[in-house]
Design a protein around this motif. Sequence first.
Motif, PDB file in Angstrom:
ATOM      1  N   ASN A   1     -12.189 -94.303 -26.708  1.00  0.00           N
ATOM      2  CA  ASN A   1     -10.988 -93.457 -26.801  1.00  0.00           C
ATOM      3  C   ASN A   1     -10.989 -92.696 -28.120  1.00  0.00           C
ATOM      4  OD1 ASN A   1      -9.814 -93.898 -24.370  1.00  0.00           O
ATOM      5  ND2 ASN A   1      -8.323 -95.413 -25.080  1.00  0.00           N
TER       6      ASN A   1
ATOM      7  N   ASP B   1      -8.932 -93.498 -36.056  1.00  0.00           N
ATOM      8  CA  ASP B   1      -9.605 -92.206 -35.890  1.00  0.00           C
ATOM      9  C   ASP B   1      -8.805 -91.101 -36.572  1.00  0.00           C
ATOM     10  OD1 ASP B   1      -7.672 -90.964 -34.084  1.00  0.00           O
ATOM     11  OD2 ASP B   1      -8.382 -92.425 -32.601  1.00  0.00           O
TER      12      ASP B   1
ATOM     13  N   GLN C   1      -1.070 -91.723 -19.294  1.00  0.00           N
ATOM     14  CA  GLN C   1      -1.730 -91.004 -20.370  1.00  0.00           C
ATOM     15  C   GLN C   1      -0.660 -90.365 -21.238  1.00  0.00           C
ATOM     16  OE1 GLN C   1      -4.444 -88.476 -18.066  1.00  0.00           O
ATOM     17  NE2 GLN C   1      -6.043 -89.932 -18.582  1.00  0.00           N
ATOM     18  N   ALA C   2      -1.074 -89.948 -22.446  1.00  0.00           N
ATOM     19  CA  ALA C   2      -0.075 -89.445 -23.384  1.00  0.00           C
ATOM     20  C   ALA C   2       0.608 -88.198 -22.834  1.00  0.00           C
ATOM     21  CB  ALA C   2      -0.712 -89.158 -24.729  1.00  0.00           C
TER      22      ALA C   2
ATOM     23  N   THR D   1      -8.441 -91.982 -16.809  1.00  0.00           N
ATOM     24  CA  THR D   1      -7.511 -92.331 -15.741  1.00  0.00           C
ATOM     25  C   THR D   1      -6.264 -93.012 -16.254  1.00  0.00           C
ATOM     26  OG1 THR D   1      -8.679 -94.397 -15.556  1.00  0.00           O
ATOM     27  CG2 THR D   1      -9.290 -92.665 -14.001  1.00  0.00           C
TER      28      THR D   1
ATOM     29  N   LEU E   1      -6.446 -98.616 -21.620  1.00  0.00           N
ATOM     30  CA  LEU E   1      -5.579 -99.377 -22.521  1.00  0.00           C
ATOM     31  C   LEU E   1      -4.829-100.486 -21.784  1.00  0.00           C
ATOM     32  CD1 LEU E   1      -4.177 -96.602 -24.887  1.00  0.00           C
ATOM     33  CD2 LEU E   1      -5.878 -98.344 -25.398  1.00  0.00           C
TER      34      LEU E   1
HETATM   35  P1  ADP Z   1      -7.750 -92.808 -20.475  1.00  0.00           P
HETATM   36  O1  ADP Z   1      -8.396 -92.738 -21.795  1.00  0.00           O
HETATM   37  O2  ADP Z   1      -8.692 -93.133 -19.367  1.00  0.00           O
HETATM   38  O3  ADP Z   1      -6.865 -91.680 -20.180  1.00  0.00           O
HETATM   39  P2  ADP Z   1      -6.413 -95.078 -21.679  1.00  0.00           P
HETATM   40  O4  ADP Z   1      -5.535 -96.100 -21.070  1.00  0.00           O
HETATM   41  O5  ADP Z   1      -7.600 -95.522 -22.395  1.00  0.00           O
HETATM   42  O6  ADP Z   1      -6.789 -94.078 -20.503  1.00  0.00           O
HETATM   43  O7  ADP Z   1      -5.527 -94.215 -22.632  1.00  0.00           O
HETATM   44  C1  ADP Z   1      -4.277 -93.791 -22.244  1.00  0.00           C
HETATM   45  C2  ADP Z   1      -3.841 -92.572 -22.990  1.00  0.00           C
HETATM   46  O8  ADP Z   1      -3.550 -92.894 -24.331  1.00  0.00           O
HETATM   47  C3  ADP Z   1      -4.899 -91.498 -23.090  1.00  0.00           C
HETATM   48  O9  ADP Z   1      -4.909 -90.701 -21.924  1.00  0.00           O
HETATM   49  C4  ADP Z   1      -4.473 -90.735 -24.314  1.00  0.00           C
HETATM   50  O10 ADP Z   1      -3.463 -89.834 -23.984  1.00  0.00           O
HETATM   51  C5  ADP Z   1      -3.873 -91.826 -25.197  1.00  0.00           C
HETATM   52  N1  ADP Z   1      -4.858 -92.302 -26.177  1.00  0.00           N
HETATM   53  C6  ADP Z   1      -5.592 -93.431 -26.150  1.00  0.00           C
HETATM   54  N2  ADP Z   1      -6.364 -93.572 -27.236  1.00  0.00           N
HETATM   55  C7  ADP Z   1      -6.122 -92.498 -28.004  1.00  0.00           C
HETATM   56  C8  ADP Z   1      -6.620 -92.039 -29.281  1.00  0.00           C
HETATM   57  N3  ADP Z   1      -7.497 -92.752 -29.976  1.00  0.00           N
HETATM   58  N4  ADP Z   1      -6.144 -90.872 -29.738  1.00  0.00           N
HETATM   59  C9  ADP Z   1      -5.252 -90.157 -29.056  1.00  0.00           C
HETATM   60  N5  ADP Z   1      -4.738 -90.513 -27.856  1.00  0.00           N
HETATM   61  C10 ADP Z   1      -5.170 -91.670 -27.334  1.00  0.00           C
END
Ligand code: ADP
Length: 980
Positions: free
Chosen positions: A600, A632, A651-652, A663, A667
């Motif tokens: 991520n 990061d 997702q955000a 997807t 997380l």
């Molecule tokens: P995916 O990465 O497959 O979309 P995740 O569950 O890993 O699903 O992450 C969920 C959401 O959290 C991501 O879509 C993103 O919007 C946000 N996110 C996760 N990690 C980060 C990061 N390091 N920096 C910015 N946004 C993040």
Amino acid sequence: MHGFFTEATNSTAQKLAAQYSKSLIEASLDPLITINREGKITDMNEALVHITGVSRNELTGSNFFDYFTDKHKAQKVYQQVFQNNAIEDYPLTLRHKDGKLTDVLFNGSVYKDNLGKVQGVVIVARNTGGQKWALDLQNANKELAYQNDEKEKRAAELVIANQELAFQNEEKEKRANELIIANKELLFQNQEKEKRASELVIANKELAFQNDEKEKRAAELVIANKELAFQNNEKEKRADELIIANEELIFQNLEKEKRAAELVIANKELAFQNDEKEKRANELIIANKELIFQNQEKEKREIVNKELKELNYTTKLDSQYTLSLIEASRDPLVTINTKGKITDMNEALVNSTGKTREELTGSDFFDYFTEQQKAREVYQEVFEKGCVADSPLTLRHKDGKLTDVLFNGSVYKNEVGNVQGVVIVARDITDQKRIATELIEARVFAELATEIAEEAKRRAERATITAENAVKAKQQFLSNMSHEIRTPMNAIIGFTKVVLKTDLTLKQKEYLDAIKMSGDALIVLINDILDLAKVDSGKMTFEKTPFKLNSSVAAMLHLFEPKIQEKNLKLIKEYDPQIPQVLIGDPVRLHQIILNLVSNAVKFTSKGKITVSVNLIHEDVETVIIEFAVTDTGIGIPEDRMGKIFENFQQASSRTSRLYGGTGLGLAIVKQLIEPQGGTIRVQSTVGTGSTFSFTLSFQKTTSDAEMGNEFIELDTEIKNIKILVVEDIPLNQLLMKTLLDDFGFERDIAENGKIAIEKLKEKEYDVILMDLQMPEMNGFETTEYIRHTLKSQIPIIALTADVTTVDLAKCKAVGMNDYLAKPVDDRLLYSKIIGLLKKTSLNAIHIESVNEEEITLKKEKYINLAYLKQRAKSNPVLMEEMINLYLTQTPAIIKTIKESLANKNWHLVSAAAHKMIPSFAIVGISPVFENIAKQIQETATVLDKTEEIEALVQQLEEVCAQACSELEEELNKIKNTIK
Ligand code: ADP
């Protein structure tokens, strides 16, 4: 006549002419008459004579008018001739003297003398009779014919008219029918129209409804997702409910017990009341006896002292006192004579029966009971036995009300001892009976409630099972599907990697990179889905394996190097040196967590650095708590989304998927991997600045060595001529492995399954085996077991597994595999593992070889083989001594337990003890054949009627163990010598 004509024809010629004229006139059939001015006939022809029937003579000079039917008219006509000089075709009718009439047309003209003086009139009356008749007839015929024709025509016309009429009637009827039909049709069409209209309305509604439905479906889909989550919650709730139901059951059981206790108390109360009643009855009996005695006394006195009336009076007072006592009793009391007739009673009996004392006295005692026969029998019993106690009977009030009583009776005698009758006290037990019934009901209710609660519990259990089965089916499906998808995906990714290493144009490389990226994303997704299913079904299990945390983290970060370089980022690892080297935990899950967080971080960062820090935050004797943080300098996460991103598919922002892919599962899974292990995960983030994902996990400390690891050994090209045996059934994977190994410059052979692999091992020497797990004929576990125990080879074996998250790593370890690699295989990792293992074995080889030489001198039929132990203890003699000692103390004790429990037929214990023994076989290198004896005992002990079989097995086991122990003692001595 001749006068007239004579005068006219004076000459001969004239005479002849006159004669001729006269004959002509005479010949005429029409009457011809001449009349003078006075109207008298002057001359005539024969025709007139004929028509009138009057002679010429008579006619001559007679009144011309007399011969017509209408004289007046004839007269007028005659006058008209004089006036107009002539008349033509005037119709008149002549009458014959016989009455016959002749129609004539009267033509007259005046005749004048030479001087032109009117002399008279000459008349020709044309007889129209014959002519007219014929004409008339003709005419009549014609007329008739005409009329007939007409009639026929009319008839024909009539027929036609009738037909026409009939036709018109038919037509009319038809029209009428048509009209009816048309009306009906009209009606029908109107109805149809209305129907259509209403159908249209319905159709419109349906349309509206279907639109609604569609929207609902969409909403339902959303709800279904929520439902899934909800069902999981429900399942938990069910479990909670089950607990509550159990508590309820326990509570109800307690209630039941309370009721039972109450029942006991009530029974005691009843018994006590019965006792009391009996006491009363006895008291009453005594009172009765007393009464009787006193009566007797009274009677005696009466007999002896009849005169002593004063004394009598006293006696009377006494008896009145007794009577008042009896009257005061609330239980019915009655005396009966030997014939069964009531002689006396108290007020209570009056109340119970509703009869007056007068009615009762002398009446049949038995009449007042519901069961008269029984009452009679009891009464007779009193006479036979002298008394009767607590016989249950029911008194009937005259209004029908019943009173349950206990019947106590005894005979009373006169002073000389003759039985006079019976005195009976019937104790009212209505209340007691009611209480008893209520108690029984209460108990039934309690039992019923228990049953209901148990049924509810059963139902809840069934529901849980159904829910569990559904989840199981879903998980099975997902696991099957992802497995099926993974195999071809691995090949796609693997070959893409291979092709990427060849000479390519820039475009080709770009395309292949795209393929590889998509493949990697797909593999991640499949693994995520599988994990999600596992989390959902509660099947996520966590290993407890010793592993080296530092190298494990380093190996993971290595995987990101190409990506980091590609994006021109920096990867920094900060590792706390105070963390113990080897920890016990689940390295695979940890790997997964860090992988997710770092990928991520890489994904959402376009410039700057990614820092992975690992810090010890707490340590005690047994455990450590470690905090991991991935920081990061990427896009960051809006504050309002930070709570959401740990949920499934979140997702955000909605743009995230479009811009960065993913997807929203990563997380969620990370959270599910951390929390069940007792850890927590947090996120701190500023949009535009970056994010930090940190989590803590606790690990157990250990002194033992790590078994397998993801250590990434720096490549060392010194080791040459490496021979690899690849055991793999899927041709695509075989080809991929061949390509990779060829690339490394290794020699390699391929075996399609375990059996072939074993054959090859017997023929040729290899340095390392790469072993797939799922294979036909003989799978990876069986093959490894065979290699280790039957071939007694310690050749390094690396497991190749498609499913790192589910693979039973413990099982790999148990059968003696040295390491594992996840598919799709990372070529650098593969290379480093092969080289690493070869380095280790070459180091150990020196020790093992020296020991082996010693072993060769031992008897061939030795049970033990310490190669495995040596490897585990890294040939550390102290550790080996410790382990052998452990075996020597533990084994005889277990054998003893098995034998004792066998004698006691405690099968459960036999089974448990045999089970406990199983792991020790492999440790001291006893063949799996003997290990199987222990396994057999464990299984057979739970089966009935197998006693003999088990006895034989136990004996065998004892012998094997005894032999092994003696061998081990020898070994121990040798080791002790080396320590000294
Ligand atoms: P995916 O990465 O497959 O979309 P995740 O569950 O890993 O699903 O992450 C969920 C959401 O959290 C991501 O879509 C993103 O919007 C946000 N996110 C996760 N990690 C980060 C990061 N390091 N920096 C910015 N946004 C993040």
